[in-house]
Design a protein around this motif. Sequence first.
Motif, short mmCIF file in Angstrom:
data_model
loop_
_atom_site.label_atom_id
_atom_site.label_comp_id
_atom_site.label_asym_id
_atom_site.label_seq_id
_atom_site.Cartn_x
_atom_site.Cartn_y
_atom_site.Cartn_z
N GLU A 232 -50.14 -5.63 -19.51
CA GLU A 232 -51.59 -5.69 -19.34
C GLU A 232 -52.07 -7.11 -19.59
O GLU A 232 -51.85 -7.68 -20.66
CB GLU A 232 -52.29 -4.73 -20.30
N ASP A 235 -57.18 -7.43 -18.27
CA ASP A 235 -57.66 -6.06 -18.04
C ASP A 235 -57.06 -5.42 -16.81
O ASP A 235 -57.66 -4.49 -16.23
CB ASP A 235 -59.19 -6.04 -17.96
N ARG A 236 -55.90 -5.87 -16.39
CA ARG A 236 -55.16 -5.24 -15.28
C ARG A 236 -53.78 -4.86 -15.79
O ARG A 236 -53.16 -5.59 -16.55
CB ARG A 236 -55.03 -6.20 -14.09
N PRO A 303 -51.00 -3.49 -5.06
CA PRO A 303 -51.96 -2.60 -5.72
C PRO A 303 -53.35 -2.70 -5.09
O PRO A 303 -53.75 -3.75 -4.58
CB PRO A 303 -51.97 -3.09 -7.17
N GLU A 304 -54.07 -1.61 -5.13
CA GLU A 304 -55.36 -1.53 -4.45
C GLU A 304 -56.39 -2.50 -5.03
O GLU A 304 -57.30 -2.94 -4.32
CB GLU A 304 -55.91 -0.10 -4.52
N TRP A 305 -56.25 -2.86 -6.29
CA TRP A 305 -57.25 -3.72 -6.92
C TRP A 305 -57.15 -5.17 -6.47
O TRP A 305 -58.08 -5.96 -6.70
CB TRP A 305 -57.16 -3.66 -8.44
N LEU A 306 -56.04 -5.56 -5.83
CA LEU A 306 -55.87 -6.96 -5.44
C LEU A 306 -56.93 -7.38 -4.43
O LEU A 306 -57.12 -6.72 -3.41
CB LEU A 306 -54.49 -7.17 -4.82
N PRO A 307 -57.63 -8.49 -4.67
CA PRO A 307 -58.59 -8.99 -3.67
C PRO A 307 -57.85 -9.39 -2.41
O PRO A 307 -56.74 -9.93 -2.45
CB PRO A 307 -59.22 -10.20 -4.36
N ARG A 308 -58.49 -9.17 -1.26
CA ARG A 308 -57.84 -9.47 0.02
C ARG A 308 -58.88 -9.79 1.08
O ARG A 308 -60.07 -9.54 0.90
CB ARG A 308 -56.98 -8.28 0.45
N GLU A 327 -59.49 -13.29 -8.94
CA GLU A 327 -59.42 -13.00 -10.37
C GLU A 327 -58.07 -13.46 -10.88
O GLU A 327 -57.08 -13.53 -10.14
CB GLU A 327 -59.65 -11.52 -10.65
N ALA A 330 -54.65 -11.69 -10.18
CA ALA A 330 -54.08 -11.77 -8.83
C ALA A 330 -53.03 -12.87 -8.75
O ALA A 330 -52.04 -12.75 -8.02
CB ALA A 330 -55.18 -12.00 -7.80
N TRP A 333 -49.90 -11.56 -10.34
CA TRP A 333 -49.22 -10.68 -9.38
C TRP A 333 -48.41 -11.50 -8.38
O TRP A 333 -47.26 -11.16 -8.08
CB TRP A 333 -50.24 -9.82 -8.63
#
Length: 524
Positions: A232, A235-236, A303-308, A327, A330, A333
């Motif tokens: 973690e 907060d991811r 993952p779905e939360w990754l900005p794209r 963020e 990312a 990741w």
Amino acid sequence: MADLATYRRKRDFRRTPEPAGDGTPGRSDGRRFVVQRHRASRLHYDLRLEIDGVLVSWAVPKGPTLDPAVRRMAVHVEDHPIEYLQFEGVIPSGEYGGGDVIVWDTGTWEPAKGQDPARQLEQGELHADVHGEKLRGRLVLVRRDDRADKSEKGEWLLLHKNDEYAVPGWDPEEHPRSVLTGRTNDEVAEDPDRIWRSGAPADVAEESLLPEPVSDAAIAALEELGSEGTWEAFDRRLKVTNLEKVLFPGDPPVTKRELLAYAARVAPLSLPYLEGRAVNLHRYPDGAEKKGFWHKELPTHAPEWLPRWDNPEADSGETVTYLVVDEPAALVWAANFGALEWHPWTSRTSAMHEPTYALVDLDPGERTTWDELLQLARLHRTALDHLGVLGRPKVTGKRGIQIWIPVRAGYSFAQTRAWTEKLSRTVGKVLPELVSWKWEKKARGGLARLDYTQNAINKTLVAPYSTRPAFGAPVSVPIAWHELDDPELRPDRWTIRTVLDRLEQRGDPFRSLLGVEQDLPEIT
């Protein structure tokens, strides 16, 4: 409290670090004053005297002096808030008064003979006994005009009485350092990550403007993981794998765990150069000693939360969905994905055909020495200074140097490319024996290339603070212009094990480029 409406109307406090004047710091035993050395469109000094809850201010082009034979012009400007007493930092270009500011002198003062200073101001002659670190004795301000509207700017004369503190020939430019931090204007301009906050004790008043780093607890948790697990950070919840894999040769080698820790620590610093931009990843999943490859398409398992961002102009077979590092998590990741280099687009996804930087890539040839490359970089420094254009250099982490030049919105890639080509060809004429303009590398005869071709959509240069796939995990690091003269400078001088100490000590020189929107002047 006097009216600060004019002061506030001229400033956008979302961009400038100047105080808005919403609070009222505790008063000192005596009236306070400050003189700030301010390099805006022109160098000047700002004299500010605390009167009735505000700082009544004059701009003094040549600065105050202790020489009683000298008369200085002083332009009465808008009142400033009390919080401005200890303001030191960089006002962004394009903002009112854009430039670097130091607290050149500060202290207390009292009106001569106990007179009412507000009444003296109204009458057009103010006598102030100042007790500063540089300025001592009686200063006299005399209004030179008799305009009816005293709220408008007006010319005054500033002089020093011939008293016990008078010093004939005394020049403020011989005393250039801040009395708060000991810094010069150059040092403030090169390290705008720190600002002096008013109302705070001296030992804590110098505050970092850098983003919040990853927590020590998060780094400790990463160290405690086995070869893989869930980590973690920011907060991811990140699934991390192969943490013991060697990614960079070194002494000792650099593992993936160390890369992830570095990415987490540097992500908040790198974010301003990555956010809102498509990122091309240079992946080396088997480490820097194996062949890498470009990976632009965000994988379906991301993952779905990754900005794209989906490129609306992508043709069949081209990359459609790009990672956008909006963020810090990312970037972590991407490092876990095996990306050892991060290359952001020069344009933002919101205006993909409008670059925000003009880029100069000083690409050495096989015969180019480091000293020769430095000569070419210094010539660009001189050219930009002559043009009045703000830019900053960056060592690449390999062999080269890049120069990033922020531009206003509305330029096309064709325009930044043409301007950069003209700039570099002008520089290249000074040392033609060092430069080749051939496209093919093998045709350059080992000479350097001043590469302006990166000023094109989806052409990228490595991001500030990105690692490079080489021994020891070197990092591409922004530098100040004067560091081109440092005999210890090398393009791969800093690694993931040393660059964070540099950032702690020196700050980020590229910070001064953020938010700058400038025109590219004609080069004749």
